[in-house]
Design a protein around this motif. Structure first.
Motif, short mmCIF file in Angstrom:
data_model
loop_
_atom_site.label_atom_id
_atom_site.label_comp_id
_atom_site.label_asym_id
_atom_site.label_seq_id
_atom_site.Cartn_x
_atom_site.Cartn_y
_atom_site.Cartn_z
N THR A 1 9.65 36.17 69.90
CA THR A 1 9.73 37.56 70.98
C THR A 1 8.35 37.54 71.35
O THR A 1 8.33 37.87 72.93
CB THR A 1 10.05 38.80 70.21
N ALA A 2 7.53 37.37 70.87
CA ALA A 2 5.85 37.63 71.28
C ALA A 2 5.85 36.32 72.32
O ALA A 2 5.29 36.78 73.32
CB ALA A 2 4.78 37.43 70.07
N SER A 3 6.21 35.19 71.99
CA SER A 3 5.82 34.09 72.84
C SER A 3 6.39 34.24 74.23
O SER A 3 6.05 34.08 75.27
CB SER A 3 6.46 32.49 72.24
N LEU A 4 7.96 34.92 73.99
CA LEU A 4 8.80 35.03 75.20
C LEU A 4 8.07 35.99 76.06
O LEU A 4 7.97 35.99 77.59
CB LEU A 4 10.14 35.58 74.98
N ALA A 5 7.36 37.07 75.54
CA ALA A 5 7.04 38.15 76.29
C ALA A 5 5.46 37.54 77.27
O ALA A 5 5.32 37.96 78.22
CB ALA A 5 6.42 39.59 75.34
N ILE A 6 4.73 36.67 76.35
CA ILE A 6 3.73 36.25 77.07
C ILE A 6 4.18 35.20 78.17
O ILE A 6 3.52 35.35 79.32
CB ILE A 6 2.95 35.19 76.10
N GLY A 7 5.22 34.31 77.88
CA GLY A 7 5.44 33.46 78.90
C GLY A 7 6.20 34.30 80.23
O GLY A 7 5.92 34.06 81.27
N LYS A 8 6.76 35.29 79.82
CA LYS A 8 7.51 36.36 80.92
C LYS A 8 6.25 36.69 81.84
O LYS A 8 6.46 36.97 82.96
CB LYS A 8 8.25 37.45 80.53
N ALA A 9 5.14 37.06 81.38
CA ALA A 9 4.08 37.38 81.98
C ALA A 9 3.21 36.51 82.75
O ALA A 9 2.27 36.80 83.51
CB ALA A 9 2.92 38.43 81.09
N GLY A 10 3.68 35.17 82.63
CA GLY A 10 3.11 34.33 83.58
C GLY A 10 1.90 33.58 82.51
O GLY A 10 0.86 33.00 83.16
N LEU A 11 1.82 33.90 81.33
CA LEU A 11 0.34 33.61 80.51
C LEU A 11 0.71 32.71 79.54
O LEU A 11 1.97 32.41 79.31
CB LEU A 11 -0.12 35.02 79.84
N THR A 12 -0.20 32.22 78.95
CA THR A 12 -0.08 31.54 77.86
C THR A 12 -1.10 32.19 76.76
O THR A 12 -1.82 33.17 76.87
CB THR A 12 -0.57 30.01 77.62
N ALA A 13 -0.67 31.75 75.25
CA ALA A 13 -1.26 32.60 74.14
C ALA A 13 -2.93 32.78 74.12
O ALA A 13 -3.15 33.86 74.24
CB ALA A 13 -0.86 31.88 72.90
N GLY B 1 15.99 42.85 64.89
CA GLY B 1 15.49 42.66 66.14
C GLY B 1 14.17 42.96 66.28
O GLY B 1 13.22 43.34 65.43
N SER B 2 13.72 42.41 67.60
CA SER B 2 11.99 42.63 67.70
C SER B 2 11.77 42.80 69.22
O SER B 2 12.78 42.29 70.05
CB SER B 2 11.22 41.31 67.39
N GLY B 3 10.89 43.65 69.46
CA GLY B 3 10.68 43.84 70.84
C GLY B 3 8.95 43.46 71.21
O GLY B 3 8.06 43.72 70.35
N ALA B 4 8.60 43.06 72.26
CA ALA B 4 7.03 42.98 72.52
C ALA B 4 6.87 43.07 73.85
O ALA B 4 7.71 42.76 75.03
CB ALA B 4 6.87 41.33 72.24
N CYS B 5 5.66 43.74 74.02
CA CYS B 5 5.15 43.82 75.57
C CYS B 5 3.82 43.45 75.61
O CYS B 5 3.14 43.52 74.80
CB CYS B 5 5.30 45.22 75.73
N VAL B 6 3.69 42.85 76.82
CA VAL B 6 2.13 42.51 77.37
C VAL B 6 1.67 43.71 78.15
O VAL B 6 2.26 43.89 79.25
CB VAL B 6 2.04 41.25 78.07
N LEU B 7 0.52 44.17 77.78
CA LEU B 7 -0.06 45.13 78.51
C LEU B 7 -1.34 44.37 79.30
O LEU B 7 -1.87 43.72 78.74
CB LEU B 7 -0.55 46.19 77.46
N SER C 1 2.24 39.08 60.05
CA SER C 1 0.90 38.29 59.79
C SER C 1 1.37 37.00 59.61
O SER C 1 0.70 36.07 60.44
CB SER C 1 0.43 38.63 58.15
N PHE C 2 2.63 36.38 59.10
CA PHE C 2 3.04 35.21 58.97
C PHE C 2 3.48 34.69 60.31
O PHE C 2 3.41 33.49 60.99
CB PHE C 2 3.89 34.71 57.77
N GLY C 3 4.05 35.52 60.94
CA GLY C 3 4.68 35.30 62.83
C GLY C 3 3.71 34.96 63.43
O GLY C 3 3.37 33.88 64.11
N ILE C 4 2.65 35.96 63.44
CA ILE C 4 1.65 35.84 64.82
C ILE C 4 0.39 34.93 64.28
O ILE C 4 -0.18 34.14 65.22
CB ILE C 4 1.00 37.40 64.96
N ALA C 5 0.26 34.49 62.99
CA ALA C 5 -0.79 33.64 62.53
C ALA C 5 -0.94 32.25 63.25
O ALA C 5 -1.76 31.65 63.75
CB ALA C 5 -0.46 33.09 61.11
N GLU C 6 0.40 31.79 63.70
CA GLU C 6 0.66 30.58 64.28
C GLU C 6 0.02 30.54 65.62
O GLU C 6 0.01 29.49 66.38
CB GLU C 6 2.12 30.18 64.19
#
Lengths: 118, 156, 356
Positions: free
Chosen positions: C65-77, C170-176, C96-101
């Motif tokens: 979900t986090a990767s998707l939100a980053i991609g949708k903002a036109g950004l990379t990690a 489920g999960s939700g993520a936003c890029v601010l 912790s384990f999800g975001i670590a990667e």
């Protein structure tokens, strides 16, 4: 006839416990403990055996019957072994049930994977 | 520590929440528990009778009855069917020995991912452990009373 | 220029809006079959999300979900300055384990089911203060991990009371960000933007722990409603607003019972929220047909509903100004066994429609 007695006595015990579950905040685990202890007490004062004679599996399958079984085993062991019986009676009596639950469950953990609730 | 004023307010709130919280219909739940529990006990009776007709004495028949009901419950738990029975039957599925077996099997299957010793080994008793502990303890306590009464000659 | 000013006693008003650049949501199958099913970006039929354990499944869910939100903002990690994320598990291991990667500077949060509000608040403050151009906020929950953590193994046959809620998988993520979302037609991006409209955070109200001495952990609505009431009333007084100033007020996962308690408690304070109140937990499932009793719950509930159903409507301008108030019940197995009560917390985020 013994099927009818088993059905209605077993069913009635469950229906009564349902009141306990719904009307109090007792969690299932506490209810199970309560049943086994009550079964042992009822058995030791001689009330459970008549019910078991009347209802057969209707009295022995519910967890009250587990308590009854524990007390019967305890009494027999004390009569035979004295003080030592206090420490062998309980486990001897419930050995088949507890071993079966542990062994079958361990095997089940090899075969089955956790699944989502529907 | 909360003041008595606060405690009174808390109590009022609890009563208010209790009033507006719906609950399952008790007569309906009791009926379901009655039939579910009754059916499991009838099945147990059938095993008892079958074992007796094969020549087993009462105690042996009882052991076979527990054994087979437990096996059935463990299989139904593995196949994810017992949770459905429990949801329908409530106490009818909890009170019989099959409910005890379900609690053991559910823990064993769920915690296999945490390893043999600290996963299955410890947690298999999560729900069943208290039943075994207090069952043994209560029968032991009653046994002491029985032993003393016997020494005193109250019981022969 | 100051990025924001304290408002009232527990709120912050941002003088320059904090833009929500993108939002993403992924859910499990049951949520996909609910009324909002076709609004989620992705619905996974596999509750294990291709992993071997429930915990790894939730980590994967949150990471995707986090990767998707980053991609949708036109950004990379590497564009993300920091991430605020949380979940319901002990020591927040799913995050912790999800975001670590993803190799992004990380703050792990625990706010029970209010985590998305906590993440958005901290993220907005960070962006407003100029400490990061892009900040990621995420939260997740999984039915199976929550059952294991707080209740019984899944194969256990118990009856759930009607007051209980169903933990959302489920999960939700936003890029601010400090700048408006990129235009819609940009390649490989589907930002939170509709023509020139977008969604911005203009204020927050930080929740207090509210303890009414309530102990029934199977009636979360009853535990959390007083906190929601406190935060909403605080928000209205801090910003000098009335419920009419909001097109909608979304609580996180109060459920049917909690909603009624909230409305009753607020009307005691002479605040009438009836016409504008909605609850994410009531939106995500059809309680009648999906057998979810009082509604949905978990951090993933408010987070995924915000990303899928609320923010797009704000960008479109259907709602001009809303209050997002995820609610959390603070308990652990230990505190419960030791007889402690279950205090609640709620964080409010003011989100408005803005034209670029």
């Amino acid at each position: 006839m013994d099927y009818i007695n088993a059905f209605w006595v077993g069913g009635a015990i469950c229906a009564l416990v349902q009141i306990l579950l719904d009307k109090t905040k007792l969690l299932p685990g506490r209810v199970m403990v309560l049943l086994v202890c009550s079964g042992a007490v009822l058995s030791s004062i001689g009330l459970y055996q008549p019910l078991a004679d009347y209802a057969g599996a209707g009295a022995s399958v519910p967890l009250l019957g587990f308590g009854h079984l524990l007390w019967k085993g305890m009494k027999k062991a004390i009569d035979q072994q004295g003080i030592l019986g206090l420490f062998t009676g309980g486990f001897t009596a419930c050995s088949a049930g507890v071993s079966a639950a542990l062994i079958f469950s361990w095997i089940a953990s090899l075969i089955f994977r956790p699944k989502m609730k529907k | 520590m909360p003041t008595s004023e606060q405690l009174k307010k808390q109590k009022q709130y609890q009563q208010y929440v209790k009033r507006i919280t719906p609950s399952h219909s008790l007569p309906l739940n009791m009926t379901k528990a009655f039939f579910t529990g009754g059916l499991i006990c009838t099945l147990g009776q059938w095993i008892l009778n079958a074992a007796a007709s094969l020549g087993a004495d009462k105690e042996t028949a009882g052991s076979w009855c527990s054994l087979l009901l437990i096996l059935l419950s463990v299989i139904l738990t593995g196949l994810n069917i017992y949770p459905e029975i429990g949801k329908f039957g409530g106490a009818g599925a909890l009170v019989p020995i099959t409910g005890f077996a379900n609690s053991v099997a559910a823990s064993a299957i769920e915690f296999q991912t945490e390893g043999q010793v600290f996963g299955i080994g410890c947690k298999i008793f999560t729900i069943a452990g208290p039943v075994i502990l207090y069952g043994i303890l209560s029968s032991w306590g009653l046994g002491i009373v029985y032993y003393i009464l016997k020494l005193m000659g109250v019981i022969l | 220029m100051k990025p924001g000013i304290p408002a009232g006693t527990a709120s912050i008003e941002f003088l320059q809006p904090v833009y929500i650049e993108s939002a993403a949501s992924i859910t499990g199958q049951k949520e996909g079959q609910g009324p909002l099913g076709n609004l989620f970006d992705m619905v996974s039929e596999d509750p294990l999300f291709g992993t071997k354990t429930w915990e790894a499944a939730e980590s994967t869910l949150q990471k995707e979900t986090a990767s998707l939100a980053i991609g949708k903002a036109g950004l990379t990690a590497p564009d993300i300055r920091m991430v605020f994320a949380g979940d319901l598990l002990a020591q927040t291991i799913a995050s912790s384990f999800g975001i670590a990667e993803m190799d992004i500077p990380y703050y792990g949060l625990y706010g029970a089911c209010s985590t998305m509000g906590e993440a958005l608040s901290l993220g907005a403050m960070t962006v407003a203060a100029g400490y990061g151009e892009h900040v990621l906020c995420a939260a997740s929950s999984h039915f199976a991990t929550a059952e294991k953590e707080f209740r019984f193994p899944l194969g256990y046959g118990n009856q759930r009371p009607l007051s209980s809620t169903w933990t959302v998988t489920g999960s939700g993520a936003c890029v601010l960000g400090s700048k408006p979302p990129v235009p819609e037609d940009q390649k490989h991006a589907s930002p939170m933007r509709y023509k020139n409209g977008c969604a911005v955070i203009t204020g927050i109200t930080i929740g207090k722990l509210v303890d009414f001495g309530f102990k029934d952990s199977l009636n979360m609505g009853g535990c959390m409603a007083p906190a929601a009431c406190s935060t909403i009333a605080q928000n209205l007084s801090d910003f000098g607003r009335t419920p009419k100033d909001y097109d909608a007020v979304f609580t996180g996962d109060l459920g049917m019972i909690g909603q009624q308690i909230l409305l009753d408690l607020l009307s005691e304070k002479n605040i009438d929220l009836h016409s504008v109140h909605q609850d994410c937990g009531l939106m995500i499932y059809d309680n009648e047909t999906q057998d979810t009793h009082s509604g949905g719950s978990g951090c993933g509930c408010s987070a995924s509903v915000l990303a899928a159903a609320i923010l797009p409507e704000i960008a479109r301008g259907t709602w001009k100004r809303i209050l997002f108030v995820p609610t959390g019940a603070m308990l652990s197995k230990v505190s419960y066994n030791e007889g402690e009560s279950v205090p609640g917390i709620a964080h409010a985020v003011v989100i408005e429609h803005s034209e670029i």
